[in-house]
Every structure is written in structure tokens, then in C-alpha cells.
Design a protein around this motif. Structure first.
Motif, short mmCIF file in Angstrom:
data_model
loop_
_atom_site.label_atom_id
_atom_site.label_comp_id
_atom_site.label_asym_id
_atom_site.label_seq_id
_atom_site.Cartn_x
_atom_site.Cartn_y
_atom_site.Cartn_z
N CYS A 55 47.39 129.06 139.74
CA CYS A 55 47.95 129.52 138.48
C CYS A 55 47.11 130.68 137.96
N TYR A 56 47.43 131.18 136.77
CA TYR A 56 46.64 132.24 136.17
C TYR A 56 45.20 131.76 135.99
N PRO A 57 44.21 132.57 136.34
CA PRO A 57 42.81 132.13 136.30
C PRO A 57 42.39 131.53 134.96
N GLY A 58 41.83 130.35 135.02
CA GLY A 58 41.31 129.67 133.85
C GLY A 58 42.26 128.67 133.23
N MET A 59 43.56 128.83 133.48
CA MET A 59 44.51 127.92 132.84
C MET A 59 44.45 126.52 133.41
N GLU A 60 43.95 126.41 134.62
CA GLU A 60 43.78 125.07 135.21
C GLU A 60 42.77 124.24 134.45
N GLN A 61 41.93 124.88 133.63
CA GLN A 61 40.93 124.15 132.86
C GLN A 61 41.48 123.58 131.55
N ASN A 62 42.72 123.93 131.21
CA ASN A 62 43.31 123.49 129.94
C ASN A 62 44.46 122.51 130.14
N LEU A 63 44.48 121.79 131.24
CA LEU A 63 45.59 120.88 131.52
C LEU A 63 45.73 119.79 130.47
N ALA A 64 44.63 119.39 129.87
CA ALA A 64 44.69 118.35 128.84
C ALA A 64 45.53 118.83 127.65
N VAL A 65 45.41 120.11 127.34
CA VAL A 65 46.20 120.68 126.24
C VAL A 65 47.67 120.71 126.61
N TYR A 66 47.99 121.18 127.81
CA TYR A 66 49.37 121.33 128.23
C TYR A 66 50.05 119.99 128.48
N CYS A 67 49.26 119.00 128.86
CA CYS A 67 49.83 117.68 129.18
C CYS A 67 49.72 116.69 128.04
N GLY A 68 49.01 117.05 126.99
CA GLY A 68 48.94 116.18 125.81
C GLY A 68 47.64 115.44 125.63
N SER A 69 46.91 115.18 126.70
CA SER A 69 45.63 114.49 126.59
C SER A 69 44.91 114.55 127.94
N GLU A 70 43.62 114.26 127.92
CA GLU A 70 42.83 114.22 129.16
C GLU A 70 43.36 113.14 130.09
N VAL A 71 43.67 111.99 129.52
CA VAL A 71 44.16 110.86 130.32
C VAL A 71 45.47 111.22 131.01
N LYS A 72 46.40 111.80 130.24
CA LYS A 72 47.69 112.18 130.81
C LYS A 72 47.53 113.24 131.88
N ALA A 73 46.66 114.22 131.63
CA ALA A 73 46.44 115.29 132.60
C ALA A 73 45.92 114.74 133.92
N ARG A 74 44.98 113.82 133.85
CA ARG A 74 44.45 113.21 135.08
C ARG A 74 45.53 112.43 135.81
N GLU A 75 46.36 111.77 135.05
CA GLU A 75 47.41 110.93 135.64
C GLU A 75 48.44 111.78 136.39
N VAL A 76 48.92 112.86 135.74
CA VAL A 76 50.01 113.64 136.34
C VAL A 76 49.54 114.63 137.40
N THR A 77 48.23 114.87 137.47
CA THR A 77 47.71 115.78 138.50
C THR A 77 46.78 115.06 139.47
N GLU A 78 46.95 113.77 139.61
CA GLU A 78 46.08 112.97 140.49
C GLU A 78 46.07 113.52 141.92
N ASN A 79 44.89 113.70 142.45
CA ASN A 79 44.69 114.17 143.82
C ASN A 79 45.23 115.59 144.06
N SER A 80 45.48 116.33 142.99
CA SER A 80 45.91 117.72 143.18
C SER A 80 44.68 118.59 143.39
N HIS A 81 44.89 119.76 143.98
CA HIS A 81 43.77 120.65 144.28
C HIS A 81 44.13 122.08 143.89
N HIS A 82 43.50 122.60 142.85
CA HIS A 82 43.74 123.97 142.42
C HIS A 82 42.96 124.94 143.31
N ILE A 83 43.64 125.98 143.79
CA ILE A 83 43.02 126.96 144.68
C ILE A 83 42.90 128.29 143.94
#
Length: 208
Positions: free
Chosen positions: A133-161
Motif C-alpha cells: 500500500c502507500y508507504p506508512g499507511m500499513e502502520q495505521n491499520l488500527a485506525v482504519y479497522c476501528g481498533s488494534e484488536v480488530k486490526a490484528r484479527e482481520v489481518t492475521e498472518n498477513s505480510h506487508h511488502i
């Protein structure tokens, strides 16, 4: 002929939208542009203004697109980035459902720049996959997904390149930003047609 739906919400990134649309149409792919209303707006307008004040008349409004498709899905869907364009796309419940349905069926789900993080992440389609994705936006997934817990849940085992123009993982194609739109587009052309068609367009348009 493959059908691709390109979703344009107010504040979309013009380079990312127009480049993809142009190259797909050069490949004789059936592309339909769809205007998506601003977040929380009841308006159903076919005119969309991009993030750099470029005004576009889409082929259909989202409401009309839903009626035309009548429960069916296109062969591929594409979400350009841009802010607040990506935020407006992410707020639309129909698109959330369409993304998950397309992914379950193994159809192409594609997004560029802000949209992989802002739009796709919350749906869970990034889980167990490589993406960019656009550089740096991968660090704000908690904001886009609603919470840290939700972000971890919906991106489990994903790998940003990082530092790549695009990443293809199964039926998921994600890209980094406006400057990579051409390479992203050509990969999408290849996926929807064949390498020979992609090469013909590459050569004919004097690409790098």
C-alpha cells in the motif's frame, strides 16, 4: 469479455483511476466506472470530483450499478486510492459485502495506494496474504479497522511488502501509489487477458 468495475468516490486519486481505466480499455476489457457517494451522504450523483479537483462523469451511480448487476458480480473490482476517496469507499456497506463475496469466489479484488489499507483491510481479505500500500499507511491499520484488536484479527498472518510497485497473491492485487499505477495496470491487463496482449499495449504505448 471480462467485466471490471472501478469504484470512484469523492476524493479519489485521479492518476490511479484514469491509468487503470485507460489501459484496461486499450485491452478491450469491459470497464464500468461507478460513482460512490460520500460517507453518510444520501446523494446519488453520477458526477465525482477527485482529490485534485478533476471532475468525472461515471458510467453509473452505485445504485444503478447494483440494479444492473442484479446480484451478480463482475470478473474484477478495482479501488483507486486517494483521500478522502478511500475513506468514502470504506464506509460503504455494499462494497464491503461485494469485496468479501468476490474474494470467496476467487474473483480478482484489486486496490492501489491508500485503498489496500483503508478499504480492504477491514474486510479481512488481507489475512494470510502478502500485500502492499502507500508507504506508512500499513502502520495505521488500527485506525482504519476501528481498533488494534480488530486490526490484528482481520489481518492475521498477513505480510506487508515495502518498496515494490504491486503485489499479487492469489486473486488479490495491491499496489503502492500513483507512480506505480502503470505497472499495476499492466499486471491487471495480463491477468484479465494474456501476456501477449499486455506486451502489445506495453510496446504500443512506449512504456519504460
Amino acid at each position: 469479455m471480462s467485466k471490471v468495475a472501478v469504484f470512484l468516490a469523492p476524493g479519489f486519486e485521479e492518476i490511479e483511476a484514469f491509468t487503470v481505466i485507460d489501459y484496461l480499455r486499450r485491452a478491450n476489457i469491459d470497464v464500468i466506472t461507478v460513482s460512490v457517494p460520500e460517507e453518510n451522504s444520501p446523494k446519488n450523483e453520477i458526477v465525482v470530483v477527485g482529490s485534485h479537483e478533476i471532475t468525472v462523469i461515471a458510467d453509473n451511480t452505485l445504485k444503478d450499478f447494483i440494479e444492473i448487476m442484479d446480484g451478480k458480480e463482475p470478473d474484477a473490482i478495482y479501488f483507486p486510492g486517494g483521500m478522502p476517496g478511500a475513506t468514502n469507499l470504506a464506509a460503504n456497506q455494499y462494497l464491503f459485502q461485494l469485496i468479501t463475496k468476490m474474494d470467496r469466489k476467487g474473483k480478482l479484488v484489486t486496490a492501489l495506494c491508500a485503498s489496500p489499507a483503508v478499504v480492504l483491510a477491514q474486510t479481512g481479505v488481507l489475512a494470510n496474504r502478502k500485500w502492499t500500500c502507500y508507504p506508512g499507511m500499513e502502520q495505521n491499520l488500527a485506525v482504519y479497522c476501528g481498533s488494534e484488536v480488530k486490526a490484528r484479527e482481520v489481518t492475521e498472518n498477513s505480510h506487508h511488502i515495502k518498496d515494490v510497485p504491486f503485489v499479487l497473491d492469489n486473486n488479490l492485487l495491491t499496489g503502492r501509489g500513483p507512480g506505480t499505477a502503470e505497472q499495476f495496470s499492466m499486471k491487471l491487463v495480463e491477468l484479465l487477458t494474456n501476456p501477449e496482449t499486455a506486451q502489445r499495449i506495453h510496446d504500443g504505448s512506449c512504456q519504460r
